[in-house]
Design an enzyme around this catalytic site. Structure first.
Site, short mmCIF file in Angstrom:
data_model
loop_
_atom_site.label_atom_id
_atom_site.label_comp_id
_atom_site.label_asym_id
_atom_site.label_seq_id
_atom_site.Cartn_x
_atom_site.Cartn_y
_atom_site.Cartn_z
N GLU A 23 -9.85 3.34 2.02
CA GLU A 23 -9.31 3.52 0.67
C GLU A 23 -8.21 2.52 0.35
O GLU A 23 -7.98 2.21 -0.82
CB GLU A 23 -8.79 4.95 0.51
CG GLU A 23 -7.34 5.19 1.00
CD GLU A 23 -7.11 4.92 2.49
OE1 GLU A 23 -8.10 4.96 3.25
OE2 GLU A 23 -5.97 4.64 2.88
N ASP A 83 1.24 6.17 5.68
CA ASP A 83 0.32 5.20 5.08
C ASP A 83 0.90 4.55 3.81
O ASP A 83 0.23 3.75 3.17
CB ASP A 83 -1.02 5.88 4.79
CG ASP A 83 -2.21 4.96 4.98
OD1 ASP A 83 -2.04 3.90 5.61
OD2 ASP A 83 -3.30 5.28 4.48
N ARG A 102 -7.98 -0.69 0.82
CA ARG A 102 -8.47 -1.92 0.16
C ARG A 102 -8.89 -1.64 -1.28
O ARG A 102 -8.85 -2.53 -2.12
CB ARG A 102 -9.60 -2.53 0.99
CG ARG A 102 -10.82 -1.67 1.14
CD ARG A 102 -11.70 -2.09 2.31
NE ARG A 102 -11.15 -1.67 3.59
CZ ARG A 102 -11.71 -1.92 4.77
NH1 ARG A 102 -12.83 -2.61 4.84
NH2 ARG A 102 -11.16 -1.49 5.88
N ASP A 149 -3.09 9.94 3.80
CA ASP A 149 -4.48 9.51 3.95
C ASP A 149 -5.23 10.45 4.89
O ASP A 149 -5.13 10.33 6.11
CB ASP A 149 -4.52 8.07 4.49
CG ASP A 149 -5.94 7.56 4.66
OD1 ASP A 149 -6.88 8.20 4.14
OD2 ASP A 149 -6.11 6.51 5.32
N LYS A 153 0.84 -1.21 0.00
CA LYS A 153 0.00 0.00 0.00
C LYS A 153 0.87 1.25 0.00
O LYS A 153 1.65 1.47 0.92
CB LYS A 153 -0.93 -0.01 1.22
CG LYS A 153 -1.77 1.25 1.39
CD LYS A 153 -2.73 1.13 2.58
CE LYS A 153 -3.46 2.46 2.85
NZ LYS A 153 -4.37 2.36 4.02
N ASP A 212 -12.62 6.53 3.74
CA ASP A 212 -11.42 6.27 4.54
C ASP A 212 -11.00 4.80 4.46
O ASP A 212 -9.90 4.45 4.91
CB ASP A 212 -11.68 6.69 6.00
CG ASP A 212 -10.40 6.91 6.78
OD1 ASP A 212 -9.32 6.94 6.16
OD2 ASP A 212 -10.49 7.07 8.01
N LYS A 248 -10.84 12.15 8.44
CA LYS A 248 -10.36 11.72 9.75
C LYS A 248 -10.38 12.90 10.73
O LYS A 248 -10.27 14.04 10.30
CB LYS A 248 -8.91 11.21 9.64
CG LYS A 248 -8.75 9.89 8.94
CD LYS A 248 -7.29 9.48 8.88
CE LYS A 248 -7.10 8.15 8.17
NZ LYS A 248 -7.70 6.99 8.85
#
Ligand code: BES
Ligand code: MN
Ligand code: ZN
Length: 502
Positions: free
Chosen positions: A350, A289, A352, A271, A266, A348, A278
């Site tokens: 995101e 991230d 996956r 993020d 990833k 959020d 968030k």
């Protein structure tokens, strides 16, 4: 720092500091530590008697030798309880020892191999952990401090062993340790770079640099190519950012007749949560991230140097997740590269979305094994805390290989079950699947979501949301705050293991 291995007697080899060790609860030191103690006239025994030295894991005590032996000082480092002793402990002990020597005017360090003698560990593994720990222990994350980081340089680290028969194993272990330590530190630097200096474009450039340095094949798919291939999982996440997304691909080639391991990382360079934004408190940590992507880049760098007989492809979907007029929204339905439709419940979730396309790409390329690594869920941190990577799988054998690779690498992992009943939580009324369900079992839901895209390929998912970074030095006398480089060692050792099995 130069790394050397030499055969000889520890008390005769000159250095600024000699590192020896002590198990917890030992009152009369034996082995190398005992020899040093005798040469110093019993100083170490006296320090044990006075409880200045207890042998607690990573405890350190520095003793001046006043000319009694060749090294100017001796550092005794605690190994902890002998019953709990393993590669992870060797790594921490070596790192803590070096960390304690910063800014003490030390230029040269000699060290015995912790654990290869009385610890009963495999000599090469222990040597690897000692050298890797020495390199990672000295790392600092002060990339942008303009003052105060100029001193404290240790120039040479020498592993000393008196038994000539052990030297070849130590040399090969030390070489691996040097490769790994440097790669882990590189991965940490990628992770520590702030979001404004680590965009998807910059991450791709850094991957290209690593590829050039190590002789890997490098390819990058840009936005137009991803549009052509229907990679809407990546594209929907990228839509809120002015930074163009990249799909970074690195290839290590062993031969057309050999199996292929795909490592998918990833690469979310920041993020914010997107429209499902968030809370602002702590949001700065979401620069980390992309640590899964960084680990994949550096695992490939290690693999290129260790040259296992297996093909390895690194795939890193890289993008930012921001909000704005063009951003994807809760309720949107996205058709991923696989053809599956996904109802977005939270923007959020995101990770996956971008991983789904990268995994589909890996499966379509004919990967025989897929391992993905991602800072995927806060739920995994709730389940396992900050030190343990969550594992999920559709294949017991691959999981066993990865678990034993992790133990060789000295990294902690624990499996979470992919209970198929929980898939019900991801049922959508308008699309094939939702991108998240209820609050409970969030790490498993994410794993189940990813499993939908592996097309039956043996696969392990590594959720590193906890161990990817440390927030402060929190008792971490063995490493600097910031990105940890977790996963580099495990993935590299997995490639070695799979190559031996195949
Ligand atoms: N990058 C985060 C996960 C994360 C959380 C990493 C804490 C490191 C520390 C991920 O994209 C995320 O936001 N996950 C959500 C999923 C939820 C919306 C289903 C989460 O964990 O809250
Ligand atoms: Mn998120
Ligand atoms: Zn994320």
């Amino acid at each position: 720092m130069e790394i050397r291995v030499i055969q000889g007697s520890i008390t005769d080899i000159s250095s600024d500091v000699l590192v020896v060790n002590l198990f917890e609860g030992v009152t009369v030191p034996g082995g190398a530590t005992g020899a040093v103690d005798s040469a110093l006239g019993g100083t170490i025994s006296e320090m044990i008697a006075s409880k200045e030295l207890t042998g607690k894991l990573m405890e350190t005590a520095l003793i001046h030798t006043c000319g009694k032996i060749a090294p100017k000082r001796v550092l005794v480092v605690g190994l902890g309880k002998s019953g709990k002793f393993d590669i992870e402990a060797v790594h921490k002990v070596s790192a803590a020892a070096m960390r304690s020597l910063r800014q003490k005017g030390v230029r040269t360090v000699t060290s015995i191999i912790h654990g290869a003698g009385i610890g009963g560990l495999n000599t090469a593994d222990a040597a690897r952990a000692v050298v890797e720990g020495a390199i990672t222990g000295l790392y600092e994350g002060d990339l942008y401090k303009t003052t105060g980081n100029e001193d404290g340089m240790i120039e040479r680290f020498t592993v000393v062993e008196h038994d000539e028969a052990k030297i070849p194993a130590i040399q090969s272990g030390a070489r691996e340790g040097e490769i790994l330590g440097k790669a882990v530190n590189e991965a940490r630097t990628l992770g520590n770079e702030p979001g404004n200096r680590m965009t998807p474009t910059i991450l791709a450039e850094r991957a290209r640099d690593a590829a050039q340095l190590n002789g890997l094949e490098y390819e990058v798919l840009d936005k137009a190519q991803m549009e052509e291939m229907g990679m809407n999982g990546i594209l929907c996440v990228a839509s809120g950012s002015v930074q163009p997304p990249k799909l970074i691909i690195l290839r290590y080639k062993a031969g057309a007749d050999r199996p292929t391991l795909a490592l998918v990382g990833k690469g979310l360079t920041f993020d914010s949560g997107g429209i499902s934004i968030k809370p602002s408190e702590g949001m700065q940590k979401m620069k980390f991230d992309m640590c899964g992507g960084a680990a994949v880049i550096q695992a490939l760098a290690v693999i290129a140097q260790l040259k296992p007989d297996i093909n390895v492809t690194g795939i890193i979907p890289a993008t930012e997740n921001l909000s704005g007029g063009a951003a994807f929204k809760p309720g949107d339905v996205i058709k991923c590269m696989s053809g599956k439709t996904v109802e977005i419940i939270s923007t959020d979730a995101e990770g996956r979305m971008i991983l789904s396309d990268a995994i589909t790409y890996a499966a379509k390329q004919g990967a025989n094994y897929i391992v993905d690594i991602a800072t995927l869920t806060g739920a995994c941190v709730v389940a396992l805390g900050n030190d343990i990577t969550g594992l999920m799988t559709n294949n017991r054998e691959l999981l066993n290989s990865l678990t034993s690779a992790a133990s060789v690498a000295g990294e902690r992992v624990w499996e979470l079950p992919l209970t198929s009943e929980y898939l019900d939580m991801l049922k959508s009324t308008v699309a094939d699947i939702k991108n998240c369900g209820s609050r409970w079992g969030g790490a498993i839901q994410a794993g189940l979501f990813l499993q939908e895209f592996v097309e039956g390929t043996p696969w392990v998912h590594m959720d590193i949301a906890g161990p990817a970074y440390t927030e402060d030095d929190c008792g971490n006398s063995y490493r600097a705050a910031g990105a940890t480089g977790v996963g580099v060692g495990t993935m590299a050792q997995l490639a070695v293991k799979l190559a031996e099995q195949a």
